[in-house]
Write a protein that holds these residues in place. Structure first.
Motif, PDB file in Angstrom:
ATOM      1  N   ASP A 201     106.147  89.755 -41.461  1.00 27.59           N
ATOM      2  CA  ASP A 201     104.729  90.077 -41.351  1.00 27.59           C
ATOM      3  C   ASP A 201     104.561  91.553 -41.012  1.00 27.59           C
ATOM      4  OD1 ASP A 201     102.013  89.917 -41.235  1.00 27.59           O
ATOM      5  OD2 ASP A 201     101.940  88.982 -39.258  1.00 27.59           O
ATOM      6  N   SER A 203     102.904  95.152 -40.618  1.00 29.39           N
ATOM      7  CA  SER A 203     101.565  95.622 -40.301  1.00 29.39           C
ATOM      8  C   SER A 203     101.059  96.552 -41.391  1.00 29.39           C
ATOM      9  CB  SER A 203     101.575  96.363 -38.959  1.00 29.39           C
ATOM     10  OG  SER A 203     101.933  95.500 -37.916  1.00 29.39           O
ATOM     11  N   LYS A 204      99.757  96.810 -41.353  1.00 27.04           N
ATOM     12  CA  LYS A 204      99.128  97.735 -42.282  1.00 27.04           C
ATOM     13  C   LYS A 204      98.502  98.884 -41.484  1.00 27.04           C
ATOM     14  CE  LYS A 204      99.589  94.783 -45.799  1.00 27.04           C
ATOM     15  NZ  LYS A 204     100.364  95.037 -47.013  1.00 27.04           N
ATOM     16  N   ASN A 250      97.199  93.854 -38.620  1.00 22.97           N
ATOM     17  CA  ASN A 250      98.072  92.995 -39.410  1.00 22.97           C
ATOM     18  C   ASN A 250      97.362  92.645 -40.710  1.00 22.97           C
ATOM     19  OD1 ASN A 250      96.525  90.499 -39.145  1.00 22.97           O
ATOM     20  ND2 ASN A 250      97.276  90.396 -37.043  1.00 22.97           N
ATOM     21  N   ARG A 251      98.082  92.025 -41.628  1.00 28.04           N
ATOM     22  CA  ARG A 251      97.531  91.819 -42.971  1.00 28.04           C
ATOM     23  C   ARG A 251      96.323  90.889 -42.990  1.00 28.04           C
ATOM     24  NH1 ARG A 251     100.458  87.293 -45.721  1.00 28.04           N
ATOM     25  NH2 ARG A 251     101.871  86.351 -44.218  1.00 28.04           N
ATOM     26  N   VAL A 254      92.897  92.992 -42.368  1.00 29.95           N
ATOM     27  CA  VAL A 254      92.503  94.087 -43.256  1.00 29.95           C
ATOM     28  C   VAL A 254      91.082  93.895 -43.787  1.00 29.95           C
ATOM     29  CG1 VAL A 254      92.965  95.213 -45.473  1.00 29.95           C
ATOM     30  CG2 VAL A 254      94.853  94.683 -43.928  1.00 29.95           C
ATOM     31  N   GLU A 274     101.492 100.086 -46.081  1.00 30.05           N
ATOM     32  CA  GLU A 274     102.318  99.128 -45.348  1.00 30.05           C
ATOM     33  C   GLU A 274     103.168  99.842 -44.319  1.00 30.05           C
ATOM     34  OE1 GLU A 274     105.384  96.603 -47.426  1.00 30.05           O
ATOM     35  OE2 GLU A 274     103.775  95.140 -47.171  1.00 30.05           O
TER      36      GLU A 274
END
Length: 283
Positions: A201, A203-204, A250-251, A254, A274
């Motif tokens: 997982d 992060s962005k 986290n995704r 977004v 990413e």
């Protein structure tokens, strides 16, 4: 090499050997890099020149050749991992009462299952090796040394090597079915290595350029309770002062983050990338 790394690299070598010998070798699929090269050489040479022998003959000199660039600790860890991998491969194929001579003990003769699970399992082994300071394959050493001289990236060098390897396999065995399935193995292993090294997982990071930084920062802070960093910026075409907001989510967050930003400033510029690893705190 501390005890934790020693245990992890031992496990990595065992896992990689299981993936190769239990899924790939029985149905004559090929791994990537030096491991794949060793597999095809073991098939076209006398029986005493086994996979384990070629793994050591090809890998160890490469790691020693890259000693100056990679350092002593990496070289020792890499050679240790390859030795464990080779030893376990020899035990599985020649000593233990497991028949891996014709079909996979777990997936039978199903090439797709063997390609996918062989790739995933060997990818776990390779990923663990890299994560704990070693390596399973000397192709990365060659890539680091020669890629820059050729004007290409390390990743491109490795990819070109593997494509040429699979083409060679097809020419030698006069069939493209196994090389094509081997590419599936390569893809599965490559993705698995990424997950093992960087996590499932990721992060962005969002880079937001806006003229309403205070309102956006307050709302993001209230909703996500994350640290936020701001930098002064200036728009070239608009010739206006702006603020760049750096924010990590986290995704799953977004979409919500974009909605919040554009509800406050519809003209805000948002760039999302990413993030593999995060260290320290973002204030």
């Amino acid at each position: 090499m501390n005890f934790k790394n020693f245990v992890a690299l031992t496990i990595a070598g065992i896992i990689n050997a299981l993936g190769i010998t239990m899924f790939l070798t029985p149905v004559k699929l090929y791994d990537s890099g030096i491991s794949g090269t060793s597999m095809i050489l073991s098939q076209v040479t006398p029986e005493f020149l086994s996979l384990s022998v070629f793994l050591i003959i090809l890998n160890v000199p490469l790691f020693l050749y890259g000693l100056k660039k990679q350092g002593k600790e990496f070289t020792v860890c890499a050679i240790y991992t390859v030795v464990i991998y080779s030893l376990c491969a020899w035990l599985i194929t020649d000593v233990l009462p497991v028949d891996v001579s014709i079909v996979s003990p777990m997936a039978g003769s199903d090439l797709f299952l063997c390609a996918v699970f062989g790739g995933i399992i060997s990818g776990v082994g390779s990923g663990l090796a890299i994560r704990f300071g070693g390596a399973m394959d000397g192709i990365e050493v060659i890539a680091i040394i020669f890629a820059k001289k050729l004007g290409i990236t390390v990743g491109t060098f490795v990819m070109i090597y593997n494509v040429l390897l699979y083409i060679l396999c097809g020419v030698i065995i006069q069939s493209w079915i196994l090389p094509l399935y081997s590419m599936v193995t390569y893809a599965a292993a490559l993705k698995t290595v990424d997950y093992i090294i960087e996590g499932f997982d990721r992060s962005k990071s969002a880079m937001i350029i806006t003229e309403k930084p205070d309102e956006i920062c307050k709302e993001l802070s209230d909703k996500f309770e994350n640290g936020i960093t701001t930098l002064k910026a200036h728009g070239y075409y608009s010739d206006k002062s702006k603020t760049m907001i750096y924010f990590v989510v986290n995704r799953f967050q977004v979409g919500k983050m974009k909605s919040i930003v554009h509800s406050i400033d519809p003209k805000a510029y948002i760039s999302i990338t990413e993030v593999a690893d995060i260290f320290g705190a973002n204030n």
